[in-house]
Write a protein that holds these residues in place. Structure first.
Motif, PDB file in Angstrom:
ATOM      1  N   LEU A  22       0.808  -1.221   0.000  1.00 31.80           N
ATOM      2  CA  LEU A  22       0.000   0.000   0.000  1.00 31.80           C
ATOM      3  C   LEU A  22       0.842   1.273   0.000  1.00 31.80           C
ATOM      4  CD1 LEU A  22      -2.885  -1.000   2.443  1.00 31.80           C
ATOM      5  CD2 LEU A  22      -2.891  -1.041  -0.054  1.00 31.80           C
ATOM      6  N   SER A  23       2.124   1.150   0.336  1.00 36.13           N
ATOM      7  CA  SER A  23       2.989   2.331   0.348  1.00 36.13           C
ATOM      8  C   SER A  23       3.542   2.648  -1.049  1.00 36.13           C
ATOM      9  CB  SER A  23       4.140   2.135   1.338  1.00 36.13           C
ATOM     10  OG  SER A  23       5.058   1.197   0.813  1.00 36.13           O
ATOM     11  N   ILE A  24       3.319   1.734  -1.983  1.00 36.62           N
ATOM     12  CA  ILE A  24       3.819   1.932  -3.353  1.00 36.62           C
ATOM     13  C   ILE A  24       2.941   2.953  -4.077  1.00 36.62           C
ATOM     14  CG2 ILE A  24       4.087   0.802  -5.602  1.00 36.62           C
ATOM     15  CD1 ILE A  24       4.854  -1.773  -4.005  1.00 36.62           C
ATOM     16  N   THR A  25       3.595   3.917  -4.721  1.00 32.67           N
ATOM     17  CA  THR A  25       2.839   4.954  -5.441  1.00 32.67           C
ATOM     18  C   THR A  25       3.079   4.919  -6.956  1.00 32.67           C
ATOM     19  OG1 THR A  25       4.606   6.548  -5.040  1.00 32.67           O
ATOM     20  CG2 THR A  25       2.768   6.532  -3.466  1.00 32.67           C
ATOM     21  N   GLU A  26       4.194   4.276  -7.373  1.00 36.79           N
ATOM     22  CA  GLU A  26       4.486   4.217  -8.801  1.00 36.79           C
ATOM     23  C   GLU A  26       5.017   2.833  -9.177  1.00 36.79           C
ATOM     24  OE1 GLU A  26       7.377   7.297  -9.377  1.00 36.79           O
ATOM     25  OE2 GLU A  26       5.875   8.872  -9.415  1.00 36.79           O
ATOM     26  N   MET A  27       4.386   2.216 -10.158  1.00 38.24           N
ATOM     27  CA  MET A  27       4.893   0.938 -10.682  1.00 38.24           C
ATOM     28  C   MET A  27       4.226   0.689 -12.016  1.00 38.24           C
ATOM     29  SD  MET A  27       3.000  -2.046  -8.547  1.00 38.24           S
ATOM     30  CE  MET A  27       1.274  -1.917  -8.098  1.00 38.24           C
ATOM     31  N   ILE A  28       4.890  -0.131 -12.807  1.00 42.96           N
ATOM     32  CA  ILE A  28       4.324  -0.481 -14.112  1.00 42.96           C
ATOM     33  C   ILE A  28       4.863  -1.863 -14.498  1.00 42.96           C
ATOM     34  CG2 ILE A  28       6.113   0.553 -15.614  1.00 42.96           C
ATOM     35  CD1 ILE A  28       3.579   1.859 -17.060  1.00 42.96           C
ATOM     36  N   PRO A  29       4.004  -2.692 -15.128  1.00 49.02           N
ATOM     37  CA  PRO A  29       4.529  -3.999 -15.535  1.00 49.02           C
ATOM     38  C   PRO A  29       5.446  -3.850 -16.738  1.00 49.02           C
ATOM     39  CG  PRO A  29       2.267  -3.751 -16.279  1.00 49.02           C
ATOM     40  CD  PRO A  29       2.591  -2.530 -15.458  1.00 49.02           C
ATOM     41  N   GLY A  30       6.401  -4.721 -16.851  1.00 54.84           N
ATOM     42  CA  GLY A  30       7.264  -4.720 -18.030  1.00 54.84           C
ATOM     43  C   GLY A  30       8.713  -4.935 -17.680  1.00 54.84           C
ATOM     44  N   ALA A  31       9.447  -5.430 -18.670  1.00 57.80           N
ATOM     45  CA  ALA A  31      10.888  -5.593 -18.538  1.00 57.80           C
ATOM     46  C   ALA A  31      11.542  -4.619 -19.501  1.00 57.80           C
ATOM     47  CB  ALA A  31      11.285  -7.021 -18.876  1.00 57.80           C
ATOM     48  N   PHE A  32      12.478  -3.848 -18.970  1.00 58.09           N
ATOM     49  CA  PHE A  32      13.172  -2.874 -19.796  1.00 58.09           C
ATOM     50  C   PHE A  32      14.218  -3.573 -20.646  1.00 58.09           C
ATOM     51  CE2 PHE A  32      16.799  -0.182 -20.588  1.00 58.09           C
ATOM     52  CZ  PHE A  32      16.219   0.929 -21.167  1.00 58.09           C
ATOM     53  N   ASN A  33      14.312  -3.203 -21.908  1.00 53.29           N
ATOM     54  CA  ASN A  33      15.445  -3.671 -22.715  1.00 53.29           C
ATOM     55  C   ASN A  33      15.669  -2.776 -23.923  1.00 53.29           C
ATOM     56  OD1 ASN A  33      13.659  -4.564 -24.736  1.00 53.29           O
ATOM     57  ND2 ASN A  33      13.751  -6.695 -24.069  1.00 53.29           N
ATOM     58  N   LEU A  34      16.804  -3.011 -24.564  1.00 54.17           N
ATOM     59  CA  LEU A  34      17.157  -2.276 -25.772  1.00 54.17           C
ATOM     60  C   LEU A  34      16.749  -3.139 -26.961  1.00 54.17           C
ATOM     61  CD1 LEU A  34      18.728   0.253 -26.885  1.00 54.17           C
ATOM     62  CD2 LEU A  34      20.743  -1.235 -26.945  1.00 54.17           C
ATOM     63  N   ALA A  35      15.975  -2.552 -27.864  1.00 46.37           N
ATOM     64  CA  ALA A  35      15.527  -3.301 -29.034  1.00 46.37           C
ATOM     65  C   ALA A  35      15.963  -2.534 -30.291  1.00 46.37           C
ATOM     66  CB  ALA A  35      14.026  -3.465 -28.989  1.00 46.37           C
ATOM     67  N   ILE A  81      10.591   1.632 -11.675  1.00 46.01           N
ATOM     68  CA  ILE A  81       9.166   1.325 -11.465  1.00 46.01           C
ATOM     69  C   ILE A  81       8.758  -0.054 -12.011  1.00 46.01           C
ATOM     70  CG2 ILE A  81       8.454   3.747 -11.212  1.00 46.01           C
ATOM     71  CD1 ILE A  81       7.291   3.575 -14.082  1.00 46.01           C
ATOM     72  N   THR A  82       9.506  -0.576 -12.990  1.00 39.24           N
ATOM     73  CA  THR A  82       9.235  -1.961 -13.408  1.00 39.24           C
ATOM     74  C   THR A  82       9.747  -2.935 -12.346  1.00 39.24           C
ATOM     75  OG1 THR A  82      11.230  -1.973 -14.800  1.00 39.24           O
ATOM     76  CG2 THR A  82       9.128  -1.569 -15.909  1.00 39.24           C
ATOM     77  N   GLU A  83      10.861  -2.579 -11.709  1.00 40.03           N
ATOM     78  CA  GLU A  83      11.378  -3.393 -10.600  1.00 40.03           C
ATOM     79  C   GLU A  83      10.392  -3.371  -9.423  1.00 40.03           C
ATOM     80  OE1 GLU A  83      13.711  -5.548 -10.377  1.00 40.03           O
ATOM     81  OE2 GLU A  83      13.494  -5.869  -8.222  1.00 40.03           O
ATOM     82  N   VAL A  84       9.837  -2.198  -9.153  1.00 41.98           N
ATOM     83  CA  VAL A  84       8.831  -2.094  -8.077  1.00 41.98           C
ATOM     84  C   VAL A  84       7.644  -3.014  -8.386  1.00 41.98           C
ATOM     85  CG1 VAL A  84       7.150  -0.546  -6.952  1.00 41.98           C
ATOM     86  CG2 VAL A  84       9.487   0.254  -7.353  1.00 41.98           C
ATOM     87  N   HIS A  85       7.240  -3.045  -9.645  1.00 38.66           N
ATOM     88  CA  HIS A  85       6.126  -3.921 -10.020  1.00 38.66           C
ATOM     89  C   HIS A  85       6.474  -5.391  -9.819  1.00 38.66           C
ATOM     90  CE1 HIS A  85       3.360  -6.120 -12.758  1.00 38.66           C
ATOM     91  NE2 HIS A  85       2.486  -5.298 -12.217  1.00 38.66           N
ATOM     92  N   ARG A  86       7.704  -5.775 -10.164  1.00 40.26           N
ATOM     93  CA  ARG A  86       8.148  -7.163  -9.935  1.00 40.26           C
ATOM     94  C   ARG A  86       8.116  -7.497  -8.439  1.00 40.26           C
ATOM     95  NH1 ARG A  86      10.952  -6.309 -14.416  1.00 40.26           N
ATOM     96  NH2 ARG A  86      12.637  -5.153 -13.441  1.00 40.26           N
ATOM     97  N   GLU A  87       8.592  -6.529  -7.638  1.00 40.34           N
ATOM     98  CA  GLU A  87       8.566  -6.744  -6.181  1.00 40.34           C
ATOM     99  C   GLU A  87       7.131  -6.865  -5.671  1.00 40.34           C
ATOM    100  OE1 GLU A  87      12.709  -4.248  -5.448  1.00 40.34           O
ATOM    101  OE2 GLU A  87      10.841  -3.489  -4.572  1.00 40.34           O
ATOM    102  N   PHE A  88       6.248  -6.036  -6.225  1.00 39.93           N
ATOM    103  CA  PHE A  88       4.833  -6.062  -5.855  1.00 39.93           C
ATOM    104  C   PHE A  88       4.260  -7.464  -6.109  1.00 39.93           C
ATOM    105  CE2 PHE A  88       0.304  -5.527  -6.489  1.00 39.93           C
ATOM    106  CZ  PHE A  88      -0.063  -4.551  -5.589  1.00 39.93           C
ATOM    107  N   LYS A  89       4.534  -7.989  -7.307  1.00 42.67           N
ATOM    108  CA  LYS A  89       4.042  -9.321  -7.662  1.00 42.67           C
ATOM    109  C   LYS A  89       4.632 -10.394  -6.731  1.00 42.67           C
ATOM    110  CE  LYS A  89       2.219 -10.025 -11.488  1.00 42.67           C
ATOM    111  NZ  LYS A  89       0.803 -10.290 -11.833  1.00 42.67           N
ATOM    112  N   GLY A  90       5.895 -10.234  -6.409  1.00 44.90           N
ATOM    113  CA  GLY A  90       6.557 -11.169  -5.493  1.00 44.90           C
ATOM    114  C   GLY A  90       5.895 -11.168  -4.127  1.00 44.90           C
ATOM    115  N   LYS A  91       5.585  -9.984  -3.619  1.00 50.47           N
ATOM    116  CA  LYS A  91       4.917  -9.871  -2.317  1.00 50.47           C
ATOM    117  C   LYS A  91       3.509 -10.459  -2.379  1.00 50.47           C
ATOM    118  CE  LYS A  91       7.338  -5.618  -0.986  1.00 50.47           C
ATOM    119  NZ  LYS A  91       8.457  -6.051  -0.218  1.00 50.47           N
TER     120      LYS A  91
END
Ligand SMILES: [Zn+2]
Length: 124
Positions: A22-35, A81-91
């Motif tokens: 509940l303390s998370i304010t910004e996150m987004i799904p996705g993995a960052f990469n160079l394409a 924020i993608t890392e935050v989303h991964r952590e969110f899913k993990g929790k």
């Protein structure tokens, strides 16, 4: 009763996890990469190579692979924020695991109390 202590311990961990979510304010799904992407102009250098590099995030949504280009100035923010989303899913997975354990322990507790109660009267 052993199950009550275990339930209380798990509930404390669960509660902490939920507060963290509940303390998370910004996150987004996705993995960052160079394409790389070809621009389609026949006279461009990229027509013979793998294409122009661009930063993106890639994720799946409703069974579909989605991508979005990311401006250079937002790379570190997007990575965070993608890392935050991964952590969110993990929790969330941890919470589900705890829920399963608590469910089992509550059933064990129910049996313990019934056994104890039956011991109070001969006819039970
Ligand atoms: Zn090009």
């Amino acid at each position: 009763m052993s199950s009550t202590d275990e339930i209380k311990k798990l509930e404390k961990i669960r509660s902490t996890l939920i507060m963290e979510l509940l303390s998370i304010t910004e996150m987004i799904p996705g993995a960052f990469n160079l394409a790389f992407r070809k621009c389609g102009k026949s006279n461009c250098w990229c027509s013979n190579g793998k294409g122009h590099p661009f930063n993106r995030i890639i994720w799946t949504e409703g069974g579909k692979v989605r991508t979005k280009s990311i401006p250079d100035e937002d790379i570190s923010w997007i990575k965070r924020i993608t890392e935050v989303h991964r952590e969110f899913k993990g929790k969330c997975r941890e919470i589900q695991k705890i829920d399963g354990e608590v469910k089992k322990l509550i059933e064990a507790f129910r049996r313990e109390v019934i056994k104890h109660t039956r011991g109070l009267r001969k006819y039970l």
